[in-house]
Write a protein that holds these residues in place. Sequence first.
Motif, PDB file in Angstrom:
ATOM      1  N   LEU A  71       0.825  -1.210   0.000  1.00 28.74           N
ATOM      2  CA  LEU A  71       0.000   0.000   0.000  1.00 28.74           C
ATOM      3  C   LEU A  71       0.859   1.260   0.000  1.00 28.74           C
ATOM      4  O   LEU A  71       0.549   2.247  -0.664  1.00 28.74           O
ATOM      5  N   GLU A  72       1.930   1.221   0.745  1.00 31.69           N
ATOM      6  CA  GLU A  72       2.788   2.400   0.892  1.00 31.69           C
ATOM      7  C   GLU A  72       3.692   2.593  -0.323  1.00 31.69           C
ATOM      8  O   GLU A  72       3.975   3.732  -0.715  1.00 31.69           O
ATOM      9  N   PHE A  73       4.139   1.500  -0.926  1.00 35.71           N
ATOM     10  CA  PHE A  73       5.233   1.600  -1.902  1.00 35.71           C
ATOM     11  C   PHE A  73       4.893   1.141  -3.317  1.00 35.71           C
ATOM     12  O   PHE A  73       5.783   1.132  -4.167  1.00 35.71           O
ATOM     13  N   ASP A  74       3.650   0.764  -3.583  1.00 36.87           N
ATOM     14  CA  ASP A  74       3.337   0.195  -4.890  1.00 36.87           C
ATOM     15  C   ASP A  74       3.775   1.095  -6.042  1.00 36.87           C
ATOM     16  O   ASP A  74       4.515   0.680  -6.935  1.00 36.87           O
ATOM     17  N   ARG A  75       3.321   2.347  -6.041  1.00 39.76           N
ATOM     18  CA  ARG A  75       3.668   3.266  -7.129  1.00 39.76           C
ATOM     19  C   ARG A  75       5.167   3.523  -7.163  1.00 39.76           C
ATOM     20  O   ARG A  75       5.790   3.588  -8.223  1.00 39.76           O
ATOM     21  N   PHE A  76       5.758   3.649  -5.987  1.00 37.65           N
ATOM     22  CA  PHE A  76       7.188   3.931  -5.872  1.00 37.65           C
ATOM     23  C   PHE A  76       8.021   2.782  -6.442  1.00 37.65           C
ATOM     24  O   PHE A  76       8.971   2.986  -7.198  1.00 37.65           O
TER      25      PHE A  76
END
Length: 549
Positions: free
Chosen positions: A424-429
């Motif tokens: 959730l925190e890092f998917d796009r990153f």
Amino acid sequence: MSTFEALGLDARLIQATDALGFETPTPIQEKAIPVLLGGQKDFVGLAQTGTGKTAAFSLPLLHLLEVEKRYPQALVVCPTRELCLQIVNEIEQFKKFIPGMHVTAVYGGASIGLQIKDLRKGVQIVVATPGRLIDLIERKAIDLQNIHYVVLDEADEMLNMGFRDDIEFILQNTPNRQSSWLFSATMPDAVRQVSKRYMKEPVEVTVGKKNTANANIDHQYYVTSAPLRFETLKRIIDFNPGMYGIIFTRTKLDAQEIAEKLVRDGYDIDALHGDLTQVQRDKVMGQFRDKSLQLLVATDVAARGIDVNNITHVINYELPDDVEVYTHRTGRTGRAGKNGIALSIVHSRETFKLKQIERVNQIRLNKMDIPTGKDVTRKQFYYFMDRILNADTSHGDYEAFVPMIEEKFADISKEEIVKRFAALEFDRFLRYYENAADLNVRDIKAPRTAGGRDFAPASGGGDRRRFESNGEFTKLFINLGIKDGFYKASFLQFILDMSDLRKEVLGRIDLKEMNSWVEVDKKSASKMIRAIDGKTFKGRKIRMNEANR
């Protein structure tokens, strides 16, 4: 080590420093205060920003001034509104136990009527920016005949900003001063000339070496190509997730464009440049000070006098043309004994500038590899884990939700929860950096330089004597000009960065409003056309061709 009491200050000032928690004076305070308390000697103090210069002159002023006389006896001149207000704030704290002592700030961008009203109430100390002070003098709204002490703070910055005539006018209008005190981070020729002309055998105190950078700063640089400069900036920011800093650009267009791009990418950032109104500027600075903004993008002119505590990083998006500007930029970090980092993004042809910076500032610049995508994601994960471990749970009734959470996740393992939380925190990153390219430029050789004049870029023609084998030039047309935000130095840098050529191949540059003409060594002309023609600049297609075609 000395104490403030041992320096000979008034007991009420000792009471104020004790109340503020100041136990021992800084080196510039320890050396300056005993000299300034005499009140009769002109003084030059050289020390980096953030070393306590304001207290070094404020405490002696408050010691020397006569409270019962309700007219200006001391004048402090500084380059910007921000610094003006900061100085007044510090003086207010130091004079806390001296009833009847008053200080006021006068600066542009605020009501001159209200400032005149404040002056008429009766003040002993006036802190002013040059332009507004001259306005008050010409309106006969301020009487400087009884000024005994004149302080020029950040003198080098004022002169860099073009205030020399203003400073001389102000000094000419304080004929009865007993002494002048000049404080500066560096000692360029312009500052030396002012001191010689208006000061009599000044006592000169230097903390550290002249024109040197703060020893608490780690100076680093990254070498990349011109088209990858912005991507390199993003990579550096992402690799330093706890960064709180300032990014310096050459032009206000660059500052605004970089800020807009980073905002679109989700960064807490804004720009500070000359097109902002004072209200807009104050809003941006307020957000930066309370850390609503992680980063500030600023031009050198717009950043003059900015004094914000705890800045961790200063980033040179491009190296400045002047070594002393580098000193000023980087001096905004590593203050008050804390460590700071100065990062510079350097094109392969600019590496020779680094040697001059090292020589003049007597520092070492450390070459760093631009982080890979894996390096960045690893660093972000570590930072994320530290944030979780250090999270403060004392201000909410989290215990009430624990049974509900445990029930909801009863059938999911701890490892799976952690994995989903990270997703959730890092998917796009992670997707952005999954196949990130290597931005490093390998095997760079610094270009040759000529006669010590290698730091400032050419403002017009190249040196024709360098073309020993072929002295002929080809004249090229390009559909970029002044309207695109270029001046000669930035235009020169742009075409060289795009073409990966050296400035020695250039002849005369004729920069017009809508387009420009460039003389290029015949052997290099076709390479420049191939590199630039058809590329885009701010969404517009660039056209470059031989001028006679």
